[in-house]
Design an enzyme around this catalytic site. Structure first.
Site, PDB file in Angstrom:
ATOM      1  N   GLY A  12       0.792  -1.225   0.000  1.00  0.00           N
ATOM      2  CA  GLY A  12       0.000   0.000   0.000  1.00  0.00           C
ATOM      3  C   GLY A  12       0.820   1.269   0.000  1.00  0.00           C
ATOM      4  N   ALA A  13       1.847   1.316  -0.845  1.00  0.00           N
ATOM      5  CA  ALA A  13       2.770   2.456  -0.827  1.00  0.00           C
ATOM      6  C   ALA A  13       2.527   3.470  -1.927  1.00  0.00           C
ATOM      7  CB  ALA A  13       4.212   1.952  -0.909  1.00  0.00           C
ATOM      8  N   GLY A  16      -0.810   8.154   0.433  1.00  0.00           N
ATOM      9  CA  GLY A  16      -0.961   8.313   1.866  1.00  0.00           C
ATOM     10  C   GLY A  16       0.240   7.943   2.698  1.00  0.00           C
ATOM     11  N   ILE A  17      -0.028   7.274   3.816  1.00  0.00           N
ATOM     12  CA  ILE A  17       1.010   6.919   4.779  1.00  0.00           C
ATOM     13  C   ILE A  17       2.070   6.019   4.149  1.00  0.00           C
ATOM     14  CG2 ILE A  17       1.439   5.728   6.965  1.00  0.00           C
ATOM     15  CD1 ILE A  17      -1.507   6.435   7.681  1.00  0.00           C
ATOM     16  N   GLY A  18       1.622   5.047   3.344  1.00  0.00           N
ATOM     17  CA  GLY A  18       2.560   4.126   2.716  1.00  0.00           C
ATOM     18  C   GLY A  18       3.546   4.835   1.801  1.00  0.00           C
ATOM     19  N   SER A 141      -4.999   0.713  14.277  1.00  0.00           N
ATOM     20  CA  SER A 141      -5.749   1.962  14.443  1.00  0.00           C
ATOM     21  C   SER A 141      -6.412   2.016  15.804  1.00  0.00           C
ATOM     22  CB  SER A 141      -6.821   2.088  13.358  1.00  0.00           C
ATOM     23  OG  SER A 141      -7.657   3.208  13.599  1.00  0.00           O
ATOM     24  N   TYR A 168     -14.468  -1.678  10.206  1.00  0.00           N
ATOM     25  CA  TYR A 168     -13.060  -1.276  10.096  1.00  0.00           C
ATOM     26  C   TYR A 168     -12.349  -1.478  11.437  1.00  0.00           C
ATOM     27  CZ  TYR A 168      -8.934   1.636   9.371  1.00  0.00           C
ATOM     28  OH  TYR A 168      -7.641   2.089   9.273  1.00  0.00           O
TER      29      TYR A 168
END
Length: 284
Positions: A12-13, A16-18, A141, A168
């Site tokens: 997931g890069a 966002g964060i990734g 989270s 989630y």
């Protein structure tokens, strides 16, 4: 730990964060393997990383983390390189506004946010141990507080009303319980396992199945969110800091160990989740 020439695999890069995590690791001299579903987005982030760090070695691995066959193929592609693995960053995730199934016919949030973490890690586990000292960092989270424990009688929300934040949060609770269980199994191997809470971050994660609503909500809430760069700080800290070299099985927020809800420390639930996950993944 110094990331110079260390080998890292990140899911997931592409946003966002990734993406911010990948950029930071490249800046520190790491060799990157980027896992993503969309080839165009993957090529774009590769170009961005190389433009900022021309000497960075980086490889794109394409696949759908909602498909177990794809995860097996991705892991095998990495293993065939013969390279060590010093950092596995389980970062990819989804938030859906209604119940959807993965390509394997499993509720997608559970499949991508938990089972994909579990399977990718198990397939790369031996290489991580061989490469020790190594770290496994997973994005969990504070949403785990939205539930009061694992819903073992309906993990896929087939009969339970599908509420976005509850589903989630349920998947993120899975992350924390799995992290605790795995950390105990890897005790003494030189591989640490921790998870992180990035904070409320403005990324492309939420409402992936409803683009218009997602954009509107994102614009309205943007002033209250952290940037992706701010959200990635804890992931980067836990992945690289010498201060956490021997810390394992913990949950970090704002680069500090944070207490989790009591149901996130339920070792019996963690063991039960492990066995069920193995059955889902045909690893038992």
């Amino acid at each position: 730990m110094s990331m110079l020439n260390k080998v890292c695999l990140i899911t997931g890069a592409t946003s966002g964060i990734g993406r911010e995590t990948a950029l930071a690791l490249a800046e520190q001299g790491a060799e990157l393997f980027i896992v993503c579903r969309n080839a165009q987005k993957g090529e774009a982030v590769l170009a961005e990383i190389i433009s900022q760090n021309p000497d960075c070695k980086i490889t794109l691995l394409l696949g759908d983390l909602g498909c177990q066959a794809d995860i097996h193929r991705i892991a095998q592609q990495f293993l065939e390189t013969g390279k060590p693995l010093h950092l596995l960053m389980n970062n990819a995730g989804v938030v859906n506004t209604h119940r959807k199934l993965s390509r394997d016919g499993i509720e997608e949030t559970f499949a991508v946010n938990h089972l994909a973490y579990f399977l990718m890690t198990e397939l790369l586990r031996e290489r991580l141990v061989e490469s020790a000292p190594a770290r496994i960092v997973s994005v969990a989270s504070e949403a785990h507080s939205f539930v009061k424990g694992l819903q073992f009688d309906d993990l896929e929300y087939e009969s339970t009303p599908y509420k976005t934040f509850k589903v989630y949060g349920h998947s993120k609770l899975c992350n924390i319980l799995w992290t605790r269980r795995l950390a105990k199994q890897l005790q003494g191997t030189g591989v640490t396992v921790n998870c992180v809470h990035p904070g409320a971050v403005s990324t492309g994660l939420g409402h992936q199945d409803h683009a218009v609503i997602g954009k509107i909500v994102g614009l309205l809430l943007k002033p209250f969110f952290r940037s992706a760069a701010q959200g990635a700080k804890t992931s980067i800290y836990v992945a690289t800091s010498p201060n956490v070299e021997n810390i394992t099985g913990e949950y970090f927020s704002d680069s500090k160990i944070k207490r989790v809800k009591p149901w996130a420390k339920d070792d019996e639930a963690a063991e039960r989740l492990w066995k069920i996950s193995e059955e889902y993944l045909k690893l038992a």
